[in-house]
Design a protein around this motif. Structure first.
Motif, PDB file in Angstrom:
ATOM      1  N   VAL A  32      11.147  44.084   2.363  1.00 56.51           N
ATOM      2  CA  VAL A  32      10.822  45.141   1.417  1.00 56.51           C
ATOM      3  C   VAL A  32       9.489  44.824   0.751  1.00 56.51           C
ATOM      4  O   VAL A  32       9.329  43.760   0.140  1.00 56.51           O
ATOM      5  N   TYR A  33       8.532  45.735   0.872  1.00 53.11           N
ATOM      6  CA  TYR A  33       7.249  45.589   0.189  1.00 53.11           C
ATOM      7  C   TYR A  33       7.388  46.169  -1.220  1.00 53.11           C
ATOM      8  O   TYR A  33       7.624  47.369  -1.390  1.00 53.11           O
ATOM      9  N   HIS A  34       7.237  45.325  -2.221  1.00 52.42           N
ATOM     10  CA  HIS A  34       7.456  45.750  -3.607  1.00 52.42           C
ATOM     11  C   HIS A  34       6.166  46.296  -4.209  1.00 52.42           C
ATOM     12  O   HIS A  34       5.302  45.544  -4.650  1.00 52.42           O
ATOM     13  N   LEU A  35       6.074  47.611  -4.242  1.00 53.36           N
ATOM     14  CA  LEU A  35       4.974  48.298  -4.904  1.00 53.36           C
ATOM     15  C   LEU A  35       5.461  48.947  -6.199  1.00 53.36           C
ATOM     16  O   LEU A  35       4.790  49.810  -6.759  1.00 53.36           O
ATOM     17  N   ASN A  36       6.603  48.521  -6.672  1.00 53.89           N
ATOM     18  CA  ASN A  36       7.294  49.212  -7.757  1.00 53.89           C
ATOM     19  C   ASN A  36       7.100  48.596  -9.124  1.00 53.89           C
ATOM     20  O   ASN A  36       7.416  49.228 -10.136  1.00 53.89           O
ATOM     21  N   ILE A  37       6.609  47.376  -9.232  1.00 52.03           N
ATOM     22  CA  ILE A  37       6.591  46.706 -10.524  1.00 52.03           C
ATOM     23  C   ILE A  37       5.281  45.953 -10.712  1.00 52.03           C
ATOM     24  O   ILE A  37       4.691  45.447  -9.742  1.00 52.03           O
ATOM     25  N   ALA A 300      -8.780  50.570  -1.789  1.00 54.29           N
ATOM     26  CA  ALA A 300      -8.062  50.601  -0.514  1.00 54.29           C
ATOM     27  C   ALA A 300      -6.794  51.444  -0.635  1.00 54.29           C
ATOM     28  O   ALA A 300      -6.481  52.253   0.251  1.00 54.29           O
ATOM     29  N   ALA A 301      -6.060  51.263  -1.747  1.00 51.11           N
ATOM     30  CA  ALA A 301      -4.819  52.016  -1.944  1.00 51.11           C
ATOM     31  C   ALA A 301      -5.109  53.503  -2.097  1.00 51.11           C
ATOM     32  O   ALA A 301      -4.408  54.355  -1.526  1.00 51.11           O
ATOM     33  N   LEU A 374      -0.216  43.631  -4.748  1.00 54.47           N
ATOM     34  CA  LEU A 374      -0.116  42.817  -3.544  1.00 54.47           C
ATOM     35  C   LEU A 374      -1.494  42.643  -2.905  1.00 54.47           C
ATOM     36  O   LEU A 374      -2.413  43.424  -3.162  1.00 54.47           O
ATOM     37  N   ASN A 375      -1.632  41.626  -2.067  1.00 62.19           N
ATOM     38  CA  ASN A 375      -2.885  41.471  -1.332  1.00 62.19           C
ATOM     39  C   ASN A 375      -3.114  42.728  -0.481  1.00 62.19           C
ATOM     40  O   ASN A 375      -2.184  43.466  -0.162  1.00 62.19           O
ATOM     41  N   GLU A 376      -4.369  42.960  -0.115  1.00 67.76           N
ATOM     42  CA  GLU A 376      -4.737  44.231   0.505  1.00 67.76           C
ATOM     43  C   GLU A 376      -3.966  44.498   1.796  1.00 67.76           C
ATOM     44  O   GLU A 376      -3.550  45.636   2.049  1.00 67.76           O
ATOM     45  N   LYS A 377      -3.727  43.490   2.604  1.00 67.46           N
ATOM     46  CA  LYS A 377      -2.995  43.685   3.856  1.00 67.46           C
ATOM     47  C   LYS A 377      -1.585  44.182   3.585  1.00 67.46           C
ATOM     48  O   LYS A 377      -1.132  45.169   4.191  1.00 67.46           O
ATOM     49  N   ARG A 381       0.070  47.976   4.199  1.00 67.60           N
ATOM     50  CA  ARG A 381       1.290  48.095   5.010  1.00 67.60           C
ATOM     51  C   ARG A 381       2.366  48.831   4.218  1.00 67.60           C
ATOM     52  O   ARG A 381       3.078  49.680   4.771  1.00 67.60           O
ATOM     53  N   GLY A 382       2.478  48.535   2.936  1.00 66.10           N
ATOM     54  CA  GLY A 382       3.464  49.227   2.115  1.00 66.10           C
ATOM     55  C   GLY A 382       3.204  50.717   2.049  1.00 66.10           C
ATOM     56  O   GLY A 382       4.131  51.535   2.151  1.00 66.10           O
ATOM     57  N   ILE A 383       1.942  51.103   1.906  1.00 68.62           N
ATOM     58  CA  ILE A 383       1.594  52.526   1.865  1.00 68.62           C
ATOM     59  C   ILE A 383       1.809  53.172   3.223  1.00 68.62           C
ATOM     60  O   ILE A 383       2.262  54.327   3.317  1.00 68.62           O
ATOM     61  N   GLU A 384       1.507  52.439   4.301  1.00 67.93           N
ATOM     62  CA  GLU A 384       1.773  52.947   5.648  1.00 67.93           C
ATOM     63  C   GLU A 384       3.258  53.239   5.821  1.00 67.93           C
ATOM     64  O   GLU A 384       3.645  54.270   6.399  1.00 67.93           O
ATOM     65  N   LEU A 385       4.112  52.363   5.298  1.00 67.40           N
ATOM     66  CA  LEU A 385       5.562  52.571   5.394  1.00 67.40           C
ATOM     67  C   LEU A 385       5.985  53.809   4.600  1.00 67.40           C
ATOM     68  O   LEU A 385       6.866  54.563   5.033  1.00 67.40           O
ATOM     69  N   ILE A 386       5.370  54.016   3.443  1.00 66.31           N
ATOM     70  CA  ILE A 386       5.678  55.214   2.656  1.00 66.31           C
ATOM     71  C   ILE A 386       5.299  56.467   3.447  1.00 66.31           C
ATOM     72  O   ILE A 386       6.060  57.445   3.497  1.00 66.31           O
ATOM     73  N   GLU A 387       4.131  56.447   4.092  1.00 69.60           N
ATOM     74  CA  GLU A 387       3.708  57.601   4.876  1.00 69.60           C
ATOM     75  C   GLU A 387       4.642  57.845   6.061  1.00 69.60           C
ATOM     76  O   GLU A 387       5.065  58.980   6.312  1.00 69.60           O
TER      77      GLU A 387
END
Length: 397
Positions: A32-37, A300-301, A374-377, A381-387
């Motif tokens: 799980v990529y944590h982009l939530n907190i 990047a985001a 998170l680091n850019e990579k 990847r987290g945003i790619e998963l959201i898409e």
């Protein structure tokens, strides 16, 4: 036996409830990529740990209720960089920025009072204000206008005889908005004209990008008696677990009465204060590299999010959050689905639905907040998963 109406009316953390699903996903073997907190991955400065390890006193004693004088003096030197002159009796060390906020609200608010704040807002504001019996009054914003709110007419029409304070997070969580000096000047003028306090949550002060500059409400001397600044080492120094914050006020009545609360809880942790002192003494250029790192992550985001079809997203000016509108009806349902049903190569992503960042339960249902911590990579990847998840979710729904 019956519990208090006050506690029963409070909500649990709107973010925590999703960890049940995230933990199940991890237990099932998914990443799980944590982009939530807003938990930065930037390393805590080593000076913090070094200072604590060097502690050799035989007794770990109480610190003064207002905070250790060494730390207070370090805070004073830090604010002097912004041309804000403080005495020791202008600073109270607190258990993180959260206690600084609760101290401020408990000192100035009575039941029935009103606190104006832009929405979406940091979710705990509603809890902290609600504990006093006062209520939040929202300044409405939209994703289409980049959540801008510093409009005199928009604010002034919300002011009533019950208005006790205007609560500002600058740079903003969850939207990343940054106030210009002229906008801050306007807010100060309103505070004087209508006789209310400004509570300035400035925990992200250093993180203003592009042409924007970190400005403190403490720089406006003509409202020094009505400005309360809350601050913290958590975000600025990537030391969230230290739980050291500050409440800054140049109003003697506020200071003396807030000290009643500080004395009632005795003191903040002695060792954490020893470590925090070294953080405030770091040179000004300490932030240059970190700020550039967050700016690159933001760029990047934002680029990745803007490429998603149907999204409404404006580039944030500061902090480390992006709030945007997705082409779905309910991002809460979408997140639960992402954590329970979706995966791509054994991975999924977690973000924060924004409906609980609004006072009205009908707003924000199609919005999310992403923390670019998170680091850019991993971030991309987290945003790619959201898409990918968004595309599949919309096909299924």
């Amino acid at each position: 036996m019956k519990l208090s109406e006050r506690i029963l009316s409070m909500e649990h953390s709107p973010i925590e409830k999703y960890y049940v699903y995230a933990n199940r996903a991890k237990h099932a073997g998914r990443k799980v990529y944590h982009l939530n907190i807003g938990q930065p991955d930037i390393k805590t400065p080593p000076q913090f740990m070094k200072a604590i390890k060097a502690f050799e006193n035989d007794v770990l004693a109480y610190a003064p209720s207002e905070g250790s004088f060494d730390l207070i003096d370090s805070v004073r030197r830090y604010y002097k960089r912004f041309d804000v002159e403080l005495s020791r009796h202008n600073v109270i060390i607190t258990h993180g920025g959260s206690e600084a906020l609760t101290f401020a609200f408990q000192t100035i608010l009575d039941p029935g009072d009103e606190v104006i704040t832009p929405e979406p807002y940091y979710t705990n504001y509603a809890v902290f204000v609600g504990m006093t019996g006062a209520r939040l009054v929202p300044i409405e914003t939209t994703a289409e206008e980049g959540y801008r709110y510093a409009d005199r007419k928009r604010i002034e029409r919300l002011i009533t005889p019950k208005t006790k304070a205007l609560l500002i997070c600058n740079p903003g969580n969850p939207t990343g908005t940054v106030l210009a000096r002229s906008e801050m000047r306007m807010i100060c003028d309103l505070a004087k004209e209508h006789d209310f306090f400004i509570i300035a949550d400035e925990v992200y002060r250093e993180f203003a990008y592009d042409e924007d500059k970190a400005i403190s409400f403490g720089e406006f001397d003509d409202v020094s008696d009505r400005v309360i600044i809350t601050d913290s080492v958590s975000k600025r120094f990537s030391a969230c677990g230290a739980r050291i914050g500050t409440m800054v006020t140049r109003n003697d009545d506020i200071y003396e009465n807030t000290m009643k609360l500080a004395q009632a809880r005795l003191c903040c942790p002695t060792l954490d204060q020893i470590g925090a002192r070294t953080l405030y003494d770091l040179p000004e250029d300490f932030f240059d590299e970190i700020k550039e790192e967050y700016k690159n992550r933001r760029d990047a985001a934002y680029k990745a999010l803007s490429s998603i079809k149907g999204i409404v997203c404006k580039k944030p000016k500061g902090a480390f959050y992006i709030t945007c509108k997705l082409p779905v009806e309910d991002t809460d349902d979408f997140l639960v689905w992402m954590l329970t049903e979706f995966e791509d190569r054994g991975e999924t992503a977690m973000f924060a639905p924004v409906d609980n960042f609004y006072i009205s339960s009908s707003k924000g249902k199609n919005e999310i907040r992403i923390a670019y911590i998170l680091n850019e990579k991993d971030l991309l990847r987290g945003i790619e998963l959201i898409e990918k998840g968004l595309n599949e979710y919309r096909r299924r729904k």
